[in-house]
Design a protein around this motif. Sequence first.
Motif, PDB file in Angstrom:
ATOM      1  N   VAL A  26      30.727  31.751  38.745  1.00 17.03           N
ATOM      2  CA  VAL A  26      31.765  31.026  39.480  1.00 17.03           C
ATOM      3  C   VAL A  26      33.101  31.695  39.199  1.00 17.03           C
ATOM      4  O   VAL A  26      33.446  31.962  38.052  1.00 17.03           O
ATOM      5  CB  VAL A  26      31.793  29.544  39.056  1.00 17.03           C
ATOM      6  CG1 VAL A  26      32.904  28.799  39.762  1.00 17.03           C
ATOM      7  CG2 VAL A  26      30.453  28.910  39.287  1.00 17.03           C
ATOM      8  N   ARG A  27      33.836  31.996  40.293  1.00 16.39           N
ATOM      9  CA  ARG A  27      35.145  32.634  40.121  1.00 16.39           C
ATOM     10  C   ARG A  27      36.207  31.570  39.964  1.00 16.39           C
ATOM     11  O   ARG A  27      36.193  30.557  40.649  1.00 16.39           O
ATOM     12  CB  ARG A  27      35.499  33.499  41.331  1.00 16.39           C
ATOM     13  CG  ARG A  27      34.747  34.778  41.339  1.00 16.39           C
ATOM     14  CD  ARG A  27      35.308  35.676  42.413  1.00 16.39           C
ATOM     15  NE  ARG A  27      34.180  36.378  43.001  1.00 16.39           N
ATOM     16  CZ  ARG A  27      33.977  36.601  44.263  1.00 16.39           C
ATOM     17  NH1 ARG A  27      34.847  36.197  45.145  1.00 16.39           N
ATOM     18  NH2 ARG A  27      32.925  37.244  44.674  1.00 16.39           N
ATOM     19  N   THR A  28      37.159  31.938  39.166  1.00 18.10           N
ATOM     20  CA  THR A  28      38.280  31.017  38.984  1.00 18.10           C
ATOM     21  C   THR A  28      39.351  31.347  40.006  1.00 18.10           C
ATOM     22  O   THR A  28      39.302  32.380  40.676  1.00 18.10           O
ATOM     23  CB  THR A  28      38.850  31.167  37.554  1.00 18.10           C
ATOM     24  OG1 THR A  28      39.342  32.491  37.410  1.00 18.10           O
ATOM     25  CG2 THR A  28      37.795  30.857  36.512  1.00 18.10           C
ATOM     26  N   GLY A  29      40.319  30.510  40.117  1.00 12.69           N
ATOM     27  CA  GLY A  29      41.410  30.718  41.067  1.00 12.69           C
ATOM     28  C   GLY A  29      42.153  32.018  40.847  1.00 12.69           C
ATOM     29  O   GLY A  29      42.391  32.780  41.793  1.00 12.69           O
ATOM     30  N   PRO A  30      42.562  32.351  39.595  1.00 13.71           N
ATOM     31  CA  PRO A  30      43.281  33.600  39.364  1.00 13.71           C
ATOM     32  C   PRO A  30      42.435  34.834  39.713  1.00 13.71           C
ATOM     33  O   PRO A  30      42.942  35.827  40.220  1.00 13.71           O
ATOM     34  CB  PRO A  30      43.617  33.579  37.872  1.00 13.71           C
ATOM     35  CG  PRO A  30      43.628  32.144  37.495  1.00 13.71           C
ATOM     36  CD  PRO A  30      42.625  31.491  38.396  1.00 13.71           C
ATOM     37  N   GLU A  31      41.114  34.785  39.482  1.00 14.20           N
ATOM     38  CA  GLU A  31      40.259  35.916  39.833  1.00 14.20           C
ATOM     39  C   GLU A  31      40.228  36.118  41.347  1.00 14.20           C
ATOM     40  O   GLU A  31      40.278  37.241  41.845  1.00 14.20           O
ATOM     41  CB  GLU A  31      38.831  35.687  39.324  1.00 14.20           C
ATOM     42  CG  GLU A  31      38.673  35.851  37.836  1.00 14.20           C
ATOM     43  CD  GLU A  31      37.253  35.523  37.392  1.00 14.20           C
ATOM     44  OE1 GLU A  31      36.492  34.896  38.159  1.00 14.20           O
ATOM     45  OE2 GLU A  31      36.921  35.909  36.280  1.00 14.20           O
ATOM     46  N   ARG A  32      40.142  35.023  42.068  1.00 20.27           N
ATOM     47  CA  ARG A  32      40.145  35.106  43.523  1.00 20.27           C
ATOM     48  C   ARG A  32      41.467  35.668  44.033  1.00 20.27           C
ATOM     49  O   ARG A  32      41.488  36.496  44.947  1.00 20.27           O
ATOM     50  CB  ARG A  32      39.915  33.731  44.144  1.00 20.27           C
ATOM     51  CG  ARG A  32      38.505  33.303  44.066  1.00 20.27           C
ATOM     52  CD  ARG A  32      38.343  32.015  44.806  1.00 20.27           C
ATOM     53  NE  ARG A  32      36.944  31.705  44.913  1.00 20.27           N
ATOM     54  CZ  ARG A  32      36.464  30.611  45.429  1.00 20.27           C
ATOM     55  NH1 ARG A  32      37.286  29.686  45.885  1.00 20.27           N
ATOM     56  NH2 ARG A  32      35.179  30.408  45.490  1.00 20.27           N
ATOM     57  N   ILE A  33      42.544  35.230  43.459  1.00 22.78           N
ATOM     58  CA  ILE A  33      43.868  35.714  43.889  1.00 22.78           C
ATOM     59  C   ILE A  33      43.978  37.206  43.598  1.00 22.78           C
ATOM     60  O   ILE A  33      44.464  37.977  44.433  1.00 22.78           O
ATOM     61  CB  ILE A  33      44.991  34.908  43.203  1.00 22.78           C
ATOM     62  CG1 ILE A  33      45.001  33.488  43.760  1.00 22.78           C
ATOM     63  CG2 ILE A  33      46.353  35.579  43.404  1.00 22.78           C
ATOM     64  CD1 ILE A  33      45.951  32.549  43.074  1.00 22.78           C
ATOM     65  N   ARG A  34      43.508  37.664  42.411  1.00 22.96           N
ATOM     66  CA  ARG A  34      43.553  39.099  42.102  1.00 22.96           C
ATOM     67  C   ARG A  34      42.713  39.902  43.085  1.00 22.96           C
ATOM     68  O   ARG A  34      43.112  40.952  43.560  1.00 22.96           O
ATOM     69  CB  ARG A  34      43.037  39.344  40.674  1.00 22.96           C
ATOM     70  CG  ARG A  34      44.142  39.331  39.655  1.00 22.96           C
ATOM     71  CD  ARG A  34      43.637  39.763  38.283  1.00 22.96           C
ATOM     72  NE  ARG A  34      43.689  38.575  37.452  1.00 22.96           N
ATOM     73  CZ  ARG A  34      42.693  38.025  36.791  1.00 22.96           C
ATOM     74  NH1 ARG A  34      41.513  38.588  36.786  1.00 22.96           N
ATOM     75  NH2 ARG A  34      42.846  36.939  36.086  1.00 22.96           N
ATOM     76  N   LYS A  35      41.529  39.404  43.383  1.00 23.19           N
ATOM     77  CA  LYS A  35      40.647  40.108  44.310  1.00 23.19           C
ATOM     78  C   LYS A  35      41.270  40.165  45.704  1.00 23.19           C
ATOM     79  O   LYS A  35      41.244  41.200  46.374  1.00 23.19           O
ATOM     80  CB  LYS A  35      39.287  39.428  44.365  1.00 23.19           C
ATOM     81  CG  LYS A  35      38.262  40.245  45.114  1.00 23.19           C
ATOM     82  CD  LYS A  35      36.882  39.721  44.891  1.00 23.19           C
ATOM     83  CE  LYS A  35      35.915  40.699  45.516  1.00 23.19           C
ATOM     84  NZ  LYS A  35      34.550  40.435  45.189  1.00 23.19           N
ATOM     85  N   LEU A  36      41.843  39.089  46.154  1.00 18.82           N
ATOM     86  CA  LEU A  36      42.497  39.074  47.462  1.00 18.82           C
ATOM     87  C   LEU A  36      43.718  39.994  47.473  1.00 18.82           C
ATOM     88  O   LEU A  36      43.984  40.690  48.461  1.00 18.82           O
ATOM     89  CB  LEU A  36      42.899  37.649  47.851  1.00 18.82           C
ATOM     90  CG  LEU A  36      41.752  36.725  48.246  1.00 18.82           C
ATOM     91  CD1 LEU A  36      42.259  35.297  48.432  1.00 18.82           C
ATOM     92  CD2 LEU A  36      41.094  37.217  49.511  1.00 18.82           C
TER      93      LEU A  36
END
Length: 123
Positions: free
Chosen positions: A9-19
């Motif tokens: 499960v990805r966390t919010g900060p990981e998703r933001i970095r990936k985006l």
Amino acid sequence: MVDKSGRPVRTGPERIRKLAKAALNADVTVEQVDTILEGLSETLEDLNNSTGNLDATLERFNDTISRIDELAPRLIGVVDRLEGIVTRVERIVGIGESVILPLGVAEHAIRGALDRVRRTTGL
């Protein structure tokens, strides 16, 4: 629902970095495409100028060919007249050779006779 049990499960900060990373990659790709398009635009302008120059050259070539076409009948006339002159000169030379031939034979006979007289008389 989709089963996500095998993936972490990805966390919010990981998703933001990936985006953010995907957005930066897209930005770099757009810059590269812009650079290629600018180069292509310059190439097309050069090609357009070359095509214009080629058109002008072909027009001059066509004019030259037209002049040659106009000149050809006159040149053929000159060649015909020169052939007539050469034919007449050849006839004159042939007549001259036929006139000189008996003189050459007579000269040869006279020299032969004089040589025999000299040999017999010892001169």
